[in-house]
Design an enzyme around this catalytic site. Structure first.
Site, PDB file in Angstrom:
ATOM      1  CG  ASP A  16      -1.874  -1.175   1.223  1.00  0.00           C
ATOM      2  OD1 ASP A  16      -2.246  -1.634   0.124  1.00  0.00           O
ATOM      3  OD2 ASP A  16      -2.222  -1.650   2.314  1.00  0.00           O
ATOM      4  CE  LYS A  19       2.301  -2.444  -4.371  1.00  0.00           C
ATOM      5  NZ  LYS A  19       1.995  -2.050  -2.972  1.00  0.00           N
ATOM      6  N   GLY A  43      -4.566  -4.176  -3.813  1.00  0.00           N
ATOM      7  CA  GLY A  43      -5.552  -3.135  -4.101  1.00  0.00           C
ATOM      8  C   GLY A  43      -4.763  -1.908  -4.508  1.00  0.00           C
ATOM      9  CG  HIS A  44      -2.005  -2.082  -7.001  1.00  0.00           C
ATOM     10  ND1 HIS A  44      -1.137  -2.712  -7.848  1.00  0.00           N
ATOM     11  CD2 HIS A  44      -1.738  -2.564  -5.766  1.00  0.00           C
ATOM     12  CE1 HIS A  44      -0.368  -3.539  -7.158  1.00  0.00           C
ATOM     13  NE2 HIS A  44      -0.730  -3.474  -5.889  1.00  0.00           N
ATOM     14  CD  GLN A 227       0.611  -8.854  -2.544  1.00  0.00           C
ATOM     15  OE1 GLN A 227       1.281  -9.497  -3.338  1.00  0.00           O
ATOM     16  NE2 GLN A 227      -0.652  -8.558  -2.782  1.00  0.00           N
TER      17      GLN A 227
END
Ligand code: GDP
Ligand code: IMO
Ligand code: MG
Length: 428
Positions: A16, A19, A43-44, A227
């Site tokens: 988080d 990225k 979750g990007h 990650q």
């Protein structure tokens, strides 16, 4: 001139780091975006002109019309989630960036999610990992146990039938005998899996071949990690990790490209530290500062909505991460969040049992270490509309320079907000 135009972008902390935003902000110069490990646990977040999209499996370059996006063999692919993500995007009128899916990517099956949940429950409160519950660990277990299903298996009815029969026989044994659950009927999985195969087939092609061809043509390729390095299966804070190689090395196994193809490694790091899930976090602040960072930084998981644990920057962990990943340039995100802290603390060493450790502990664990802090000046000015490094307040510039010196790596990109445009580029 760079020898190769393949950049690997990794999260340098516990995930988080921003990225998605950085991939999107760099995206204009990229021809091909590739995810190479992890799955829908990622979750990007990308925000363009007020429109926010969170990618879980699709690469974060999907908002660029016409560009190529790929899902490499190292990803564990949840077809239900991927198809939903594609539908969401296309239903909003998004141009179809061309998508290519590796036939070798392993498939997250419904029983992987069930097992993830049951395994977490069985670990109990004290030993829980705090997984996303999305079947990531159990799917990678099957991959390495050589009993997983790959995307290619979904495309052939006979092959799917045979592989699924074998898999279910074992899983149902586990579910009923070990966990006292009901068995999963074959048809309940087979029929949807055939549908997934039909829906995904048009996108399946050799990611590796296409990447080598693109490399020969001088295309710019960005391999997008998920990650963060501290969650790496080998080098992270084991067992509180995810089940893939999140460091830059994973980009090679996860795409089939050889290491000599690599151009640069870009490390994305936040101006402070966060972590979601269980496991050691030496600089965690459970008081006012942690709350300040969580609220101002909107530190709630993009996948699970869980509040992220927050704290000051951890230099020993970052130095470990810089070396592990071979980071050439840093993208420093969320500097704007630190506005209003009149003093910034930074962890420059650890202490364990009265012994000072200036480096990441050799046993690879951060258990029982406490942080040793130094203090730097803070600033009050709003950074969100700063366009150049020089326009940042002096204390913010000093913080960036200090980080560069501590880590020995240049900070080439600075985030001052979540929007694509809120990015200061210092020659990346
Ligand atoms: P990822 O998993 O590394 O892609 O990061 P996430 O998307 O899970 O979380 C990063 C969060 O920070 C998202 O809500 C982004 O919109 C936001 N973000 C990224 N960069 C910046 C920045 O420079 N400033 C601020 N304020 N928010 C940012
Ligand atoms: P992005 O790509 C932050 C964490 C989980 C848990 C551990 C194992 O958005 O940075 P898993 O479901 O992978 O078996 O969970 O890893 N985790 C992440 N934390 N960002 C992520 O992805 C994460 N993906 C997994 O919270 O602690
Ligand atoms: Mg995330």
């Amino acid at each position: 001139m760079r020898k190769n135009k393949v950049d690997v972008l990794i999260g340098a902390q516990w995930g988080d780091e921003g990225k998605g935003k950085v991939v999107d902000a760099m995206g204009a110069d990229v021809d091909i975006f590739v995810r190479y490990q992890g799955g829908a646990n990622a979750g990007h977040t990308v925000i363009v002109e007020g429109r926010k999209v969170v990618f879980h499996l699709l690469p974060s370059g999907m908002l660029y019309p016409g560009k190529l996006c790929m899902i490499g063999n190292g990803v564990v692919l949840d077809p239900e989630q991927l198809l939903k993500e594609m539908d969401d995007l296309y239903s909003k009128g998004q141009d179809r960036a061309r998508l290519v899916i590796s036939p070798h990517a392993h498939v997250v099956m419904p029983y992987h999610k069930t097992l993830d949940r049951l395994e977490e429950a069985a670990r109990g409160k004290g030993n829980r990992i705090g997984t996303t519950g999305l079947g990531i660990g159990p799917c990678y277990v099957d991959k390495f146990a050589r009993c997983g299903l790959r995307v290619t298996d979904l495309l052939d009815a006979d092959c799917l039938r045979e592989s699924l029969m074998a898999a279910l026989e074992e899983k149902n044994h586990l579910l009923t005998r070990l966990y006292g659950e009901k068995p999963i009927p074959f048809d309940e999985v087979y029929e949807p899996a055939r549908e997934w195969g039909r829906a995904l087939e048009p996108y399946v092609d050799s990611v590796t071949d296409l990447l080598y061809k693109a490399l020969e043509e001088g295309k710019n390729i960005l391999l997008e990690g998920a990650q963060g390095a501290m969650l790496d299966v080998d080098h992270g804070t084991y067992p509180y990790i995810t089940s893939s190689s999140t460091s830059s090395a994973g980009a090679f196994t996860g795409t089939g490209m050889a290491p000599h193809a690599l151009g640069r490694v870009l490390g994305v790091m936040k101006a402070y530290t966060t972590r979601v899930g269980e496991g050691p976090l030496p600089t965690e602040d459970q008081g006012e500062t942690g709350e300040f960072l969580r609220e101002r930084g909107g530190e709630f998981g993009a996948t699970t909505g869980r509040p992220r644990r927050c704290g000051w920057l951890d230099i020993p962990a970052l130095n470990y991460s810089m070396r592990l990943n071979g980071v050439d340039a840093i993208a420093l995100t969320k500097l704007d969040v630190m506005t209003g802290l009149n003093k910034i603390q930074v962890c420059t060493a650890y202490e364990r049992g009265g012994v000072r450790l200036s480096r990441y502990p050799a046993d690879g664990s951060l258990r029982d270490v406490s942080p040793v802090y130094e203090a730097l000046p803070g600033w009050e000015e709003d950074l969100s509309s700063c366009k150049t490094f020089e326009s940042l307040p002096e204390a913010a510039q000093h913080y960036v320079n200090w980080i560069e010196k501590q880590l020995g790596v240049p900070v080439k990109l600075i985030g001052v907000g979540g929007e694509r445009s809120q990015t200061i580029n210092r020659g990346l």
